[in-house]
Structure formats: structure tokens, C-alpha cells
Design a protein around this motif. Structure first.
Motif, short mmCIF file in Angstrom:
data_model
loop_
_atom_site.label_atom_id
_atom_site.label_comp_id
_atom_site.label_asym_id
_atom_site.label_seq_id
_atom_site.Cartn_x
_atom_site.Cartn_y
_atom_site.Cartn_z
N LEU A 209 0.85 -1.19 0.00
CA LEU A 209 0.00 0.00 0.00
C LEU A 209 0.89 1.23 0.00
O LEU A 209 1.70 1.42 0.91
CB LEU A 209 -0.90 -0.01 1.24
N GLN A 210 0.73 2.09 -1.01
CA GLN A 210 1.53 3.31 -1.04
C GLN A 210 0.71 4.49 -0.54
O GLN A 210 -0.48 4.61 -0.82
CB GLN A 210 2.06 3.59 -2.45
N VAL A 211 1.39 5.34 0.20
CA VAL A 211 0.80 6.59 0.68
C VAL A 211 1.64 7.72 0.10
O VAL A 211 2.87 7.76 0.29
CB VAL A 211 0.79 6.64 2.22
N ARG A 212 0.99 8.64 -0.59
CA ARG A 212 1.69 9.67 -1.37
C ARG A 212 1.56 11.03 -0.68
O ARG A 212 0.46 11.58 -0.59
CB ARG A 212 1.12 9.73 -2.78
N LEU A 213 2.68 11.55 -0.20
CA LEU A 213 2.72 12.90 0.34
C LEU A 213 3.08 13.86 -0.79
O LEU A 213 4.08 13.66 -1.50
CB LEU A 213 3.75 13.03 1.47
N ILE A 214 2.26 14.89 -0.97
CA ILE A 214 2.43 15.85 -2.07
C ILE A 214 2.96 17.17 -1.51
O ILE A 214 2.42 17.70 -0.53
CB ILE A 214 1.09 16.11 -2.79
N TYR A 215 4.01 17.69 -2.14
CA TYR A 215 4.58 18.97 -1.74
C TYR A 215 4.64 19.92 -2.93
O TYR A 215 4.93 19.50 -4.06
CB TYR A 215 5.99 18.80 -1.18
N GLU A 216 4.35 21.19 -2.66
CA GLU A 216 4.60 22.23 -3.66
C GLU A 216 6.04 22.69 -3.52
O GLU A 216 6.58 22.82 -2.41
CB GLU A 216 3.66 23.42 -3.46
N VAL A 217 6.70 22.88 -4.67
CA VAL A 217 8.13 23.21 -4.72
C VAL A 217 8.30 24.69 -4.99
O VAL A 217 7.51 25.32 -5.70
CB VAL A 217 8.82 22.35 -5.80
N THR A 218 9.36 25.28 -4.43
CA THR A 218 9.57 26.73 -4.51
C THR A 218 10.06 27.19 -5.88
O THR A 218 9.94 28.37 -6.21
CB THR A 218 10.60 27.18 -3.46
N LYS A 219 10.61 26.26 -6.68
CA LYS A 219 11.19 26.65 -7.97
C LYS A 219 10.55 25.85 -9.10
O LYS A 219 10.17 24.69 -8.89
CB LYS A 219 12.71 26.39 -7.96
N PRO A 220 10.46 26.39 -10.30
CA PRO A 220 9.85 25.67 -11.43
C PRO A 220 10.82 24.66 -12.06
O PRO A 220 11.20 24.77 -13.23
CB PRO A 220 9.49 26.80 -12.40
N ILE A 221 11.21 23.66 -11.26
CA ILE A 221 12.20 22.69 -11.73
C ILE A 221 11.62 21.29 -11.81
O ILE A 221 12.35 20.31 -12.02
CB ILE A 221 13.43 22.68 -10.79
N THR A 222 10.31 21.16 -11.66
CA THR A 222 9.69 19.84 -11.59
C THR A 222 9.18 19.40 -12.96
O THR A 222 9.03 20.21 -13.89
CB THR A 222 8.53 19.83 -10.58
N THR A 223 8.87 18.12 -13.05
CA THR A 223 8.29 17.60 -14.29
C THR A 223 6.91 18.19 -14.52
O THR A 223 6.46 18.31 -15.67
CB THR A 223 8.22 16.06 -14.24
N ASN A 224 6.19 18.58 -13.45
CA ASN A 224 4.93 19.30 -13.61
C ASN A 224 5.11 20.51 -14.52
O ASN A 224 4.30 20.77 -15.42
CB ASN A 224 4.42 19.81 -12.25
N ASP A 225 6.18 21.26 -14.26
CA ASP A 225 6.43 22.49 -15.02
C ASP A 225 6.69 22.19 -16.49
O ASP A 225 6.24 22.93 -17.37
CB ASP A 225 7.61 23.24 -14.41
N GLN A 226 7.41 21.10 -16.75
CA GLN A 226 7.70 20.74 -18.14
C GLN A 226 6.46 20.26 -18.88
O GLN A 226 6.27 20.56 -20.06
CB GLN A 226 8.78 19.67 -18.17
#
Length: 552
Positions: free
Chosen positions: A295-312
């Protein structure tokens, strides 16, 4: 009756492709491999990040759902499983992990001779081509690649460094038997492409005249003469087809559909079979019992810089850059997948002598694996307990093989499972609060600052916990005196002849980590057993696992 073969293998997944190659090698034995899904021609199967495209695909994914789980707020949880050549190795997260030495030593301690770590290690080495190079526990001549992530990411590097400040050692190889540490995962990729078992094992063997592969062939029943398995019935394009097995029927359909097929064929708990009017071939109480999953539990964090795959992924320019990186150089996010950083540590150090939780650290965030990314710069700390005590079930609902079975995972059913999972969430928070990654964490999106007590964190786990895709144990290996054992140490089904199971169903206990590589090992070892039995018990020939240029 379409034909007669020495071996009929049901399921062209992580294990089935291995057996199809090994048993047909040398031309001595004929093999028929049945796969319910289509060929693996969908381009997103072969691009590593593409499992976001296959996670909910109606053709290449079985898309199972569990029954409502009372321990998870009565939620029905989505359980994806591969439905194509390569099975789940064609749609999984590509993580190359074996588990811990103690996992296999425990299998042997249960009375399963030949399954200790030292017994299994030669097969782990035989199957792999490891980019880290040769070593006492590594192989370099096998067909399945263990590729190293060469491009470093600022977030992953910070995750590794922050974990180090909490006493977790940095490692390059999680697969020596002692996996405790943090670092970059190795992946089942080769040259920027997914290296599924269909690519690694089946493709090089497809031209052999003694190997016959049928796709869109959904097995519906094992055929028996008394208690001897003699063949398989399957449906294909609205036809009903029987194929004969002169030596053995080998089930490699996975921990959900192998017990389903056994039960439909009269091998399983007598009361369940009679409830559905199925004649009993072998009364085996353990078929469909002992279901285990991570069972996986996913903690989600917002990042301070636009360096994530979300941004791409959010802009067409970012997506175009990712596409060009892959098209021109076979690198970048498309060549890696989602989870890059890994950690094995002890959430309850006073109770566990070895790591009891695993982290998958991702440079993107979404509500679920394969879901749409969030509209902010995000990352995910995915935590799972490695050795759950909870046990569930898989049971047929009817005599229709097309109807999905009843799946009850029974997550978080024990005190240890609940405490370990909550402790894993707390440890993830400690990592996120440690430098150098703390400076990159803008806010905790989920579970959020309001969740502080053990009860609140457990409620979060129940509300948002999901499978990490490792169902196992539903036709477990065990000694004859074990009432729930389904197969013996040579993976032969008790109470029958000419029938074996070679997939995650046979695991007595779930391995400490991702299950793809362990089940490739099980199939490699099983192929030697099958060939030895075919030769009257003589040791099987050691097959050279170096493949020709055709395999590429």
C-alpha cells in the motif's frame, strides 16, 4: 483443437516471456504461449514515461477494481495490470529492485528448499545486464537491463542529501541483498526504451519454429484428464479453442488471474467451487487466499522553484523540449519515467532489524499514479510498508472467465501495518523538513499541516492510500503439511499432475520491494526445474544468457 505442444504457458507477462524463451531454446521442446491481450505495438509502452498513457488504457490494461475495503473507508481501489505481451512489465514503473536477502531466506525457512538468497542469487545474476558492471552480486550478460540514471536532478539530489542527514547511507546499488540506503533507482530500460520481458526474452525467440505465440487468446479453463492437466481452453475472436499440453500446463497469469483460472477449472476451495457448480478436481483451500500487496501513501509537496516535471508537462514548449531530448539523444524525462529517487529505511527501528519501508521519490505530483499533474511545481514522497501482515483474497464471482474476480486486499488490517505506515509518513515529513530539500519545499499539500496526530495520519492513509501494483501470494509455495500451500518447492500444484504456477502467486510472503525483477528470477529458476524434470531429474543445461544482435 488447434495443436499439441510440450508446454502450454498461460500469460505472456513477466514470467511467461521468460519461460517461452528458456523452454524453447535449443529446439528440443515445443511451446505455446497464450496472451489474452494484443501485441505490444503501442508506442507509449516502449517510451519509459509512457506508463502514464497505459495506466488507464482500456486495451492494454485490465483495469481491475477491488471490492470496497472496510479498512480504507470502504473505497474500491483501482488495480492496473498489464494486458499485452510483457504483461505488467510493459506498463510498470520500471524500478529494478530484487528485495532483501532475508526475504528469500524466510521462504527457505518455511521449508521451501532451494529458495534461499544464496540459491536465488545465481538466477538474479543470470537474468541481468547491469550497467554498474560485474560484481559478486551483479550480472552483465543477461537479457534484462538494469540501467543507471545518468542525468541528475536537483530535487532528487536534495532528497538524497536530506535523507543522509537523518542517518540513511547513500548507495548506488540497492540489489546486493542489504538494501538499506538512499540513492537513484536503476531502471529496466535500454538505450532510452523500456526493456520489458517481451523485449528482453520473447523478441529474440519469436522466430524459433518450436515457439508458437497466440495473442488475444483469453484462457477460460484448464483441461484435465482426472487430475492430470492436459491442455487449455481459450477464446479468441469469438471462437472457442482447445490446445493440448503433452508435458505441462504452466500458469503465468499473475496473482489475480492465476487463482481465478485455477478456481474456474476446479482447483481451489471446495466450498467456493461447489457454490458455483464447478466439479472439484483438487480441493486446495489456499487458492486465492494469502493475497498481499504494498500500500503506497503519497505525500504531495509544492516546490519553490519551477524545476519539476509538472512544469515541463504544463506547457507546449516544455513538452516539446522533452520530446526533442528523447528523439535526438534518448534521454531526459521521457527516457527515465516518473520515480527516480529511492530509499529503504526503518520507520520502526526498534522493531525491525532491516528496512521496513520503501520510498519512491518523484519529481512530479498528481492525485494518483498516471493521473494529470497538478497546476503547480510539485513533487511526491511515496511511502510503502515493505512486509505487510495483512492478508486478502481473490475469488471468482461466477463461472464466466470474462468477469473480474472479487478482490479484497484487506489493507491495514493489523496493528503493525498501521503503525509502520504512519511512521513512514512521519519519516517522510522529517526528510522534507531537512536541508537541503527543506528550502525547496514551499508547502505540504497533502496530508497538510492540520494532520498531526497518529489518528489523523492514519485517516489520511485510509482515505488516500493506493496500491503500488505488487499483488502476490494467492497460490503460495509451501510444504505439503501447510493447508494453505498451493504449489510445492518445484512450483507444481498439489493434488494435480502436469500443472505448475510460475508468477507472483507463488510468493509465500511479499518481497521487500518491487516485484518485477524477483518474478523474472523465479521464472529463470523454474525453467531450470522444468527442464530438469523433463530430463528425468537430470540437472538442466545452463543456458548462456548472452543474446545476439537480433535481440536488440
Amino acid at each position: 483443437m488447434t495443436g499439441s505442444y510440450d508446454y502450454v504457458v498461460v500469460g505472456a507477462g513477466s514470467a511467461g516471456c521468460v519461460l517461452a524463451n528458456r523452454l524453447s531454446d535449443g529446439g528440443r521442446y515445443s511451446v505455446c504461449l497464450l496472451e489474452a491481450g494484443p501485441a505490444d505495438r503501442f508506442i507509449w509502452i516502449h517510451i519509459p514515461i509512457g506508463y502514464g498513457k497505459t495506466m488507464f488504457h482500456p486495451v492494454y490494461n485490465w483495469g481491475f477494481y477491488t471490492d470496497p475495503d472496510p479498512n480504507m473507508h470502504d473505497r474500491r481501489l483501482y488495480w492496473p495490470r498489464g494486458r499485452t505481451l510483457g504483461g505488467s512489465s510493459s506498463i510498470n514503473g520500471l524500478i529494478y529492485v530484487r528485495g532483501q536477502k532475508e526475504d528469500y531466506d524466510q521462504w527457505a525457512a518455511f521449508g521451501n528448499r532451494g529458495w534461499s538468497w544464496n540459491d536465488c542469487l545465481p538466477y538474479f545474476r543470470r537474468l541481468e545486464h547491469n550497467e554498474l558492471g560485474a560484481g559478486p552480486t551483479r550480472g552483465t550478460d543477461g537479457p534484462l537491463w538494469a540501467s543507471t540514471i545518468k542525468q541528475r536532478h536537483e530535487l532528487v539530489d536534495a532528497f538524497i542529501a536530506a535523507s543522509g542527514t537523518l542517518g540513511v547511507p547513500h548507495v548506488d546499488d540497492f540489489n546486493t541483498g542489504d538494501q538499506e540506503g538512499v540513492g537513484y533507482y536503476q531502471l529496466t530500460t535500454r538505450g532510452g526504451f523500456r526493456c520489458s520481458t517481451a523485449v528482453a526474452y520473447l523478441k529474440p525467440a519469436r522466430r524459433r519454429p518450436n515457439l508458437h505465440v497466440e495473442t488475444d487468446a483469453h484462457a477460460t479453463k484448464i483441461l484435465f484428464d482426472g487430475t492430470r492437466a492436459t491442455g487449455v481452453r481459450y477464446t479468441q475472436h469469438d471462437r472457442i479453442v482447445d490446445v493440448r499440453a503433452n508435458r505441462e500446463v504452466i500458469l503465468t497469469a499473475g496473482a489475480l488471474q492465476t487463482p481465478q483460472l485455477l478456481q474456474l477449472s476446479g482447483v481451489g476451495p471446495q466450498a467456493l467451487l461447489r457454490e458455483h457448480g464447478i466439479p472439484v478436481v483438487a480441493d486446495r483451500a489456499g487458492v486465492g487466499e494469502n493475497l498481499q500487496d504494498h500500500l503506497q501513501v503519497r505525500l504531495i509537496y509544492e516546490v519553490t522553484k519551477p524545476i519539476t516535471t509538472n512544469d515541463q508537462l504544463r506547457t507546449w514548449t516544455g513538452r516539446a523540449k522533452m520530446g526533442l531530448q528523447w528523439a535526438l539523444f534518448r534521454n531526459g524525462p521521457l527516457a527515465i519515467g516518473i520515480n527516480q529517487g529511492g530509499m529503504f529505511c526503518r520507520a520502526l527501528p526498534d522493531e525491525s532489524p532491516t528496512p521496513d519501508v520503501q520510498f519512491h521519490f518523484s519529481t512530479l505530483s498528481a492525485d494518483s499514479a498516471g493521473g494529470d499533474v497538478h497546476p503547480f511545481s510539485g513533487c511526491t514522497y511515496s511511502v510503502c510498508q515493505l512486509r505487510p501482515e495483512s492478508r486478502g483474497t481473490v475469488r471468482i464471482r461466477s463461472t464466466d472467465a470474462r468477469e473480474a474476480p472479487s478482490i479484497q486486499p484487506n489493507y491495514l488490517a493489523t496493528d503493525l501495518d498501521r503503525r509502520t505506515t504512519v511512521a513512514g509518513v512521519r519519516f517522510a515529513r522529517r526528510v522534507a523538513a531537512a536541508e537541503p530539500i527543506a528550502s525547496l519545499m514551499k508547502r505540504e499539500v497533502r496530508p497538510g499541516a492540520d494532520a498531526q496526530t497518529d489518528g489523523e495520519l492514519l485517516d489520511f492513509c485510509r482515505e488516500y492510500g493506493q496500491t503500488i501494483f505488487h499483488p502476490s501470494g494467492t497460490a503460495k509455495m509451501g510444504v505439503a503439511g501447510d493447508p494453505l500451500a498451493v504449489v510445492d518447492e518445484r512450483l507444481r500444484v498439489y493434488g494435480t499432475q502436469g500443472l505448475r504456477v510460475v508468477d507472483c502467486s507463488i510468493m509465500p510472503t511479499l518481497v521487500s520491494g518491487n516485484t518485477n525483477v524477483p518474478i523474472v528470477m523465479v521464472a529463470e529458476k523454474a525453467s531450470d526445474m522444468i527442464l530438469a524434470d523433463a530430463r528425468g531429474g537430470e540437472p538442466a543445461l545452463r543456458i548462456d544468457s548472452r543474446f545476439t544482435a537480433e535481440a536488440a
